[in-house]
Design an enzyme around this catalytic site. Structure first.
Site, PDB file in Angstrom:
ATOM      1  N   ASN A 145       4.848  10.530   6.259  1.00 52.49           N
ATOM      2  CA  ASN A 145       6.273  10.601   6.883  1.00 52.49           C
ATOM      3  C   ASN A 145       6.466  11.194   8.022  1.00 52.49           C
ATOM      4  OD1 ASN A 145       5.377  12.822   5.099  1.00 52.49           O
ATOM      5  ND2 ASN A 145       7.308  13.490   5.298  1.00 52.49           N
ATOM      6  N   GLU A 171       9.160  12.771  10.627  1.00 52.65           N
ATOM      7  CA  GLU A 171      10.904  13.049  10.676  1.00 52.65           C
ATOM      8  C   GLU A 171      11.310  13.302  11.950  1.00 52.65           C
ATOM      9  OE1 GLU A 171      10.736  15.568   6.200  1.00 52.65           O
ATOM     10  OE2 GLU A 171      11.026  16.699   8.125  1.00 52.65           O
ATOM     11  N   CYS A 173       9.840   6.875   6.118  1.00 54.80           N
ATOM     12  CA  CYS A 173       8.906   7.402   4.893  1.00 54.80           C
ATOM     13  C   CYS A 173       7.587   6.911   5.044  1.00 54.80           C
ATOM     14  CB  CYS A 173       9.593   6.498   3.758  1.00 54.80           C
ATOM     15  SG  CYS A 173      11.128   6.846   3.409  1.00 54.80           S
ATOM     16  N   GLU A 198       5.566   5.206   3.070  1.00 51.76           N
ATOM     17  CA  GLU A 198       5.257   3.845   2.698  1.00 51.76           C
ATOM     18  C   GLU A 198       5.605   3.104   4.031  1.00 51.76           C
ATOM     19  OE1 GLU A 198       7.362   6.327   1.191  1.00 51.76           O
ATOM     20  OE2 GLU A 198       8.080   5.258  -0.611  1.00 51.76           O
ATOM     21  N   CYS A 211      12.416   1.808   1.116  1.00 51.27           N
ATOM     22  CA  CYS A 211      10.992   1.128   1.048  1.00 51.27           C
ATOM     23  C   CYS A 211      10.834   0.232   0.003  1.00 51.27           C
ATOM     24  CB  CYS A 211      10.370   2.480   0.917  1.00 51.27           C
ATOM     25  SG  CYS A 211      10.175   3.577   2.223  1.00 51.27           S
TER      26      CYS A 211
END
Ligand code: ZN
Length: 136
Positions: free
Chosen positions: A45, A47, A56, A58, A92
């Site tokens: 991830n 941010e 995210c 994924e 996701c």
């Protein structure tokens, strides 16, 4: 699905989680995708101070894999330092349903010694939109 393959992918996700950029939540999430020819592509991830821009693990891993030319995925591992473990969020799930519809998804805590949870995309996102009409 064999345990060795699952454990290898979870290890790759754990390794990627160490490189998460999570100054706000402090949650280091990792994801790893296995391709049909056995390659592993992992991400974590990232941010942003503008929270909505956060991406995210994924999606980071998927975008890396797609832009490296991979199109066929057999398995995905997602690790989170939470109990219960994180499952992929709605955004996701949409992308995974589009680009990795046949992959098994393993979700595992990086802090609690509990078994990996196993999911399929058709149960995470039933009746998914996987292409636009007229696009194929
Ligand atoms: Zn997500």
């Amino acid at each position: 699905m064999d345990e060795k393959k699952r454990d290898r992918l979870i290890e790759a996700a754990l390794d990627a989680a160490e490189r998460a950029v999570a100054p706000y939540s402090g949650l280091h999430i990792g994801a790893a995708f296995e391709t049909s020819d056995g390659q592993v592509i992992a991400g974590a991830n990232v941010e942003s101070a503008s929270y909505g821009l956060t991406c995210c693990a994924e999606r980071v891993a998927l975008f890396k894999a797609l832009t490296d030319g991979h199109r066929d995925f057999t398995a995905i591992a997602l690790v989170s330092p939470t109990d219960p473990v994180f499952k992929p969020c709605g955004a996701c799930r949409q992308l995974l349903a589009e680009y990795a519809p046949n992959a098994v998804v393993w979700c595992k805590s990086s802090t609690v010694d509990s078994p990996a949870e196993e999911y399929r995309l058709n149960e995470l996102l039933p009746a998914a939109l996987v292409s636009l009409p007229g696009s194929e």
